[in-house]
Design a protein around this motif. Structure first.
Motif, mmCIF file in Angstrom:
data_model
loop_
_atom_site.group_PDB
_atom_site.id
_atom_site.type_symbol
_atom_site.label_atom_id
_atom_site.label_comp_id
_atom_site.label_asym_id
_atom_site.label_seq_id
_atom_site.Cartn_x
_atom_site.Cartn_y
_atom_site.Cartn_z
ATOM 1 N N ARG A 180 20.826 82.286 45.803
ATOM 2 C CA ARG A 180 20.451 83.644 45.376
ATOM 3 C C ARG A 180 21.552 84.652 45.668
ATOM 4 O O ARG A 180 21.774 85.584 44.905
ATOM 5 N N LYS A 181 22.228 84.474 46.801
ATOM 6 C CA LYS A 181 23.226 85.445 47.266
ATOM 7 C C LYS A 181 24.661 85.032 46.946
ATOM 8 O O LYS A 181 25.609 85.649 47.438
ATOM 9 N N PHE B 15 22.901 78.192 37.508
ATOM 10 C CA PHE B 15 21.830 77.434 38.169
ATOM 11 C C PHE B 15 20.472 78.019 37.825
ATOM 12 O O PHE B 15 19.531 77.286 37.492
ATOM 13 N N TRP B 16 20.351 79.344 37.921
ATOM 14 C CA TRP B 16 19.056 79.993 37.677
ATOM 15 C C TRP B 16 18.623 79.811 36.225
ATOM 16 O O TRP B 16 17.430 79.622 35.947
ATOM 17 N N GLU B 17 19.569 79.843 35.318
ATOM 18 C CA GLU B 17 19.252 79.616 33.909
ATOM 19 C C GLU B 17 18.826 78.166 33.674
ATOM 20 O O GLU B 17 17.865 77.895 32.951
ATOM 21 N N THR B 18 19.544 77.231 34.294
ATOM 22 C CA THR B 18 19.207 75.814 34.170
ATOM 23 C C THR B 18 17.851 75.537 34.796
ATOM 24 O O THR B 18 17.032 74.802 34.226
ATOM 25 N N LEU B 19 17.600 76.120 35.954
ATOM 26 C CA LEU B 19 16.317 75.925 36.634
ATOM 27 C C LEU B 19 15.170 76.439 35.773
ATOM 28 O O LEU B 19 14.125 75.796 35.682
ATOM 29 N N GLU C 247 14.919 76.480 32.638
ATOM 30 C CA GLU C 247 14.686 75.575 31.509
ATOM 31 C C GLU C 247 14.169 74.200 31.942
ATOM 32 O O GLU C 247 13.811 73.392 31.089
ATOM 33 N N SER C 248 14.132 73.959 33.236
ATOM 34 C CA SER C 248 13.709 72.649 33.741
ATOM 35 C C SER C 248 12.247 72.712 34.210
ATOM 36 O O SER C 248 11.703 73.801 34.396
ATOM 37 N N PRO C 249 11.648 71.554 34.449
ATOM 38 C CA PRO C 249 10.285 71.553 35.001
ATOM 39 C C PRO C 249 10.254 71.884 36.497
ATOM 40 O O PRO C 249 9.185 72.076 37.069
ATOM 41 N N GLU C 250 11.424 71.958 37.119
ATOM 42 C CA GLU C 250 11.509 72.239 38.557
ATOM 43 C C GLU C 250 11.401 73.740 38.822
ATOM 44 O O GLU C 250 11.657 74.562 37.946
ATOM 45 N N THR C 251 11.040 74.059 40.057
ATOM 46 C CA THR C 251 11.005 75.440 40.548
ATOM 47 C C THR C 251 11.655 75.448 41.920
ATOM 48 O O THR C 251 11.918 74.374 42.487
ATOM 49 N N THR C 252 11.882 76.616 42.467
ATOM 50 C CA THR C 252 12.422 76.644 43.837
ATOM 51 C C THR C 252 11.436 75.966 44.786
ATOM 52 O O THR C 252 11.853 75.286 45.718
ATOM 53 N N VAL D 266 25.384 74.660 36.985
ATOM 54 C CA VAL D 266 24.952 75.115 38.309
ATOM 55 C C VAL D 266 25.842 76.238 38.838
ATOM 56 O O VAL D 266 25.355 77.219 39.391
ATOM 57 N N ALA D 267 27.148 76.085 38.677
ATOM 58 C CA ALA D 267 28.089 77.045 39.272
ATOM 59 C C ALA D 267 29.168 77.433 38.273
ATOM 60 O O ALA D 267 29.484 76.676 37.353
#
Length: 72
Positions: A36-37, A7-11, A13-18, A60-61
């Protein structure tokens, strides 16, 4: 154990952020904390993340065997 490192890797590379996931897509900050956990999230949340990020579930998972897994 299900981990969300993909998920963090995909995020990244995307225009989205947390921030945009929380503010624009109404993902709760507690869900971001669970990601995160590596805590459990619902399949509905997985579906939402895949839809938002336009990706597949394996983006994502991931399942990683662990000694902490429940004994079957």
């Amino acid at each position: 154990m299900i981990v969300y490192q993909p998920f963090w890797e995909t995020l990244k590379e995307s225009p989205e952020t947390t921030y945009t996931l929380i503010k624009n897509h109404h993902l709760s900050s507690s869900t971001v904390d669970k990601l995160r956990k590596n805590k459990p999230i619902t399949t509905t949340t997985l579906n939402d993340l895949c839809r938002i990020l336009n990706c597949r579930i394996e983006d994502v998972a991931e399942y990683v065997p662990s000694d902490n897994d429940q004994i079957l």
